[in-house]
Design a protein around this motif. Sequence first.
Motif, short mmCIF file in Angstrom:
data_model
loop_
_atom_site.label_atom_id
_atom_site.label_comp_id
_atom_site.label_asym_id
_atom_site.label_seq_id
_atom_site.Cartn_x
_atom_site.Cartn_y
_atom_site.Cartn_z
N ILE A 123 1.02 -0.65 -0.23
CA ILE A 123 -0.14 -0.54 -0.17
C ILE A 123 0.77 1.70 -0.19
O ILE A 123 1.32 1.54 0.56
N PHE A 146 2.07 4.60 0.15
CA PHE A 146 1.20 6.08 1.59
C PHE A 146 1.66 6.61 0.43
O PHE A 146 1.73 7.91 0.51
N LEU A 196 5.07 -6.65 6.05
CA LEU A 196 4.54 -6.02 5.16
C LEU A 196 4.85 -4.28 6.16
O LEU A 196 4.59 -2.85 5.45
N LEU A 197 4.57 -4.40 7.04
CA LEU A 197 5.12 -3.11 8.20
C LEU A 197 6.81 -2.18 6.91
O LEU A 197 6.36 -1.45 7.20
N MET A 198 7.19 -2.80 7.15
CA MET A 198 8.45 -2.25 5.93
C MET A 198 8.29 -1.68 4.97
O MET A 198 8.26 -0.67 4.46
N LEU A 232 5.34 -0.35 4.81
CA LEU A 232 4.29 0.33 4.75
C LEU A 232 4.85 1.60 4.99
O LEU A 232 4.98 2.98 4.77
N VAL A 233 5.86 1.19 5.37
CA VAL A 233 6.54 2.95 7.12
C VAL A 233 7.79 3.27 5.36
O VAL A 233 7.77 4.46 5.68
N PHE A 234 7.96 2.15 4.80
CA PHE A 234 9.09 2.93 3.42
C PHE A 234 8.59 3.50 2.98
O PHE A 234 8.81 4.57 3.04
N PHE A 270 5.80 5.78 3.53
CA PHE A 270 5.33 6.55 4.42
C PHE A 270 6.75 7.62 4.39
O PHE A 270 6.62 8.90 4.42
N GLY A 271 8.17 6.92 4.54
CA GLY A 271 8.93 7.95 4.43
C GLY A 271 9.55 8.57 3.46
O GLY A 271 9.67 10.17 3.21
N LEU A 272 8.74 7.74 2.32
CA LEU A 272 9.14 7.95 0.86
C LEU A 272 8.03 9.82 0.66
O LEU A 272 8.59 10.54 0.32
#
Lengths: 441, 350, 296
Positions: C38, C40, C98-100, C102-104, C106-108
């Motif tokens: 997903i 972000f 999965l979290l990685m 999403l968080v990646f 998000f950081g992007l």
Amino acid sequence: MSSDNTKSKTDTIQTNQPTSRTTFGRRNLLKTGSILGLASLAGCAGGGGSGSDRDTFRFGIVTSLSGPLRYGGQVTKRGYDIWKNRINEDGGIEVNGNRYEVEFTYADAQSDPSTGADATQQMIDNEDVDAMLGPYSSQVPLSMGPILDQNQMPCITGSSESPQLWRNQHEYLFGTIPSVNVFVSEVTEMFLSFDPSAESAYITGVNGPFSKSAAQGMREGAEAAGAEVLGYELYPVDADRSSIISEAQAAEPDVHLNSGNIDSNATFMSSAQELSYEPNGFFQHYGINTPGFKNAGDAAAYTFGATLWLPQAGRSGGRLWGDSQTYADQFQAEYDKLPEYTEAASSATGVVYQEALAELGAEPPLTGDEQTELIGILEDITVDTFWGTIDYESDGENYHNNITTDPLAIQLNEDLDPEIVAPAEEAETDPTYPIPSWSDR
Amino acid sequence: MSDTETDSVRERFRSLLDQANNRLVAGGVIAVLLILPVALNTFWTRIAVGALMWIGLAQSWNMIGGYAGYLDFGHGAYFGIGAFATAITMTTYELPFIVGLAVAAAVCATISLGVGIPTLRLKGAYFAIATWAFAESMHELALILDITGGTFGMSLPTGADAIIIPFPGPPTEMFFYYVMLALAVGTTILAYVLFERSEFGFRVKAVRDNEDAAQSLGINAERIKRQVYVLSCSIAGLFGGANAFYITFIHPNDVLDALITDQMIIMALLGGLGTIAGPIVGGLAIFMLDRMSSLFLGTSTLYLSMIGLLIMLTVLFAPSGIIGVLRGEVGITDVKDNVSELADKFNFTR
Amino acid sequence: MVSIGLFTQTLVNGLLLAGIYMAVGVGFSLVFGVLEIIDFAVGQYVMVGAFAGAALAPLLGGEALFAVPFVFAAFFVVGILVQPFIHHVTTGDRPMPLLMGLVFTFGLARFIRGSVLTIAGPNTRDVPTNIAVGSFEIPSIGTFPTVRVATALFGIFALAAFLYYLYRTDGGTAIRSVAEDRDISRLMGVNINRYQSLSYGAYAAVTASAGVFIGMVYSANVGMGMQYTGFAFFMIVLAGMGYLPGILLSGLVLGIVQSLTAVYLGSEYVFFILFGLIWVLLLVRPTGILGKGEVA
């Protein structure tokens, strides 16, 4: 050693999750280390404390230089900075025949009340300031209030327009710009009395604290002018305008009143043009005479707005800048744009400090008692400035707010320049009302 | 130094620390924290209050996200719900602060139970989006309702009579320091005991690692997930309530902002997921970076990009966070392997 | 206050909004299906596209429409280069892929937003157009602003083009097989890296191009990204995650619900209802309205 070998084997196998054997020792080492680091920093920073020997007046400024309110932060900064530059060119603030230059120190509230509160505390504890100048918006000053009161630090904000601030009755907080609902309702009444006077109005606005208060002011003004309010809709700032406009169109009001920030209002006008929405006139608050509103292109022309000051307002008086035009020229020279009323109010706030400090008669650095005395003086004095007359209330709903400055109704002409159209004694020209239809432009 | 030599030095260092008398060191640190406000001026006390709060919040997210493996992207909603619960209790009902806090915890526990039962049935990305949507709808709801002040927000009482114990004056920064300290230390100790030193912790981690397998071993995964979720949300609510009284003015755009959840997650991730020290390190690091850059560097939009970059790099090269790096889980060879694997993915001919 | 004229105009407004949302949802859905992340950053691609349009338009005679091909090409390349990073963090020997992922992303998203803010400053930029101006009226239906019609057409075109490619070409079949099962596709000789990068590249390109159009409708502002991320989430949940044709339906629902709610319930409720709907939908029907999405 064998236990270590086992550990490393399990490390390579179980890679699905982080190994969770905590090491109390390391964790606490980190904790201790960082806190000791902090404490030593504190020691250094706390050292530059109060009572230092200086012959300048030092002002701390907390304003939002980043985050959603950064536009307003820049506005206040420009206003404050040009005052500082000008007064230092003059030699400084005059107290008892001596002149003391002005220093500023800034902190960014990040459009966040909690950061703003911390920043205020920093000014008080670490920056050794005599007084403070405040931010744009209402949320940040609301959280600054208790801290200012607790530490007896005077602060005037050149920019907040929200009535909420004054209801909280903070002793050490003042505001130069009148509450938005007060002056917007006055200008709305003026607008609704243009010939042929409007019988119905449709009111919309962004659902935020500032614009909601402005919309309330619009409603008060409309009702005072005897017009029927056909609709009153508040919408989220991200919402698409087309539905709102279609709804207003269906009600066929004589005039449309809308509140929001600059971008929001520009988008509104573009959407109104797209949907061919044509009441007799549009009244937008805030920002029709700012560069950002021009993004609406030719849809922006003939829009009405409210302001407390324009360069061509024939106001004069007070220290530093004799009259509005002089200020406007200097501002244009420095920032390559015309000042609008918030910037001017921020500069006028500096002038108020000049008067108040002169009356206080105390040399910098100010002691706690002197700062408290300053509050009393700010309540009592009436200052004439290039911006208008400033007099802070000492009680009531608008406690410590200046509500004496007269508002003006303006309209953008076809070149998108603002012209004063009311009240009659200050008007430059007659209003173009009803406004030309979209197809005639 | 060769790889094996570095390893053994690291191992020796590690075991040295492990052998240190944990309770004594922990007690020592807590003692320092207890007397710290005396040494700090008001400004730094405020900084400490903020740091403690974020450490606690990161710990609470770590419970559901790091230990239980459920990516709660709406955790921040409970911070906001706790804030408004406390605010309403203290203004509309004029009850003291301690009652406000209790109400915050109770309200969050109730709501999170109601939300958790259906939502925890979802997995992975679906759970993440569902919790995110729930949080955003709470944000919007708070803007609509009158009882939360709508778009004007709420102001909390600032007087001394808001606290039961007779105080000489309005609550000071020092008071809030101790409140946050109690909450943060309490949360950390609770997390440590529950997740690192008890059966419960093993079961939670089993659910995270492989829920179906855990279920087949007789672990009631539904109940475990629910318990962790309710606990972690209630804790977030406590911090929300304490923070509300502290900053005296709350608005949905601030306390129900998606950014709060984002920050909790980054702090836990950067520090090290599923560890106790992770949220402490990550929370401290990110909070200080953020505050210091805005207060001391004046205007800085650069830090936004820097944080984004930091997050990406952490995820790419040090997914077990700072603690992982300190533990030696990310050595030079690991990074090299990592990079070569990454470079592989650019190969479009295979 | 239930006049037919208002009702039909509201529907028209909703339909045109739907077109805008489709343009954003189409790439996003593809990327979710193929890369299983997903993203972000979707809203930020829209934002950057809008700013790119604002920056390029003056060089192209003040016409942002001409900027679209350039933006498309540029972001295609960007997407191809970004994809391997995402692929890397969501696979391999790391905890919680999965979290990685999403968080990646998000950081992007944060990184993109911070960079644009630093480079372009906080002011809103106009994305000018001289071609898509004004509006036209269809009697007893309503007024159609030209720029929105153009955007809606772009959205529909993008959706049609994607569907055509996916279902009628070899490359599309390859992508669909990667979406269904990456490992088996690899075993069957499909070049995973290439097709994943193509997908992400296409997604970035279409989304940024949609951004140019959206900029023409609303103007370019650094904060505009977040709401499109939200809308994109809404659309794939409603459509069924990974089911591309569903975007048509969910775009329509999103646009029309927004429009009708604003007029007949009150604008304040729009976002509350939207987000509440996402949540409820995921609880009761996670495979989307048509039931064709991937199983939760």
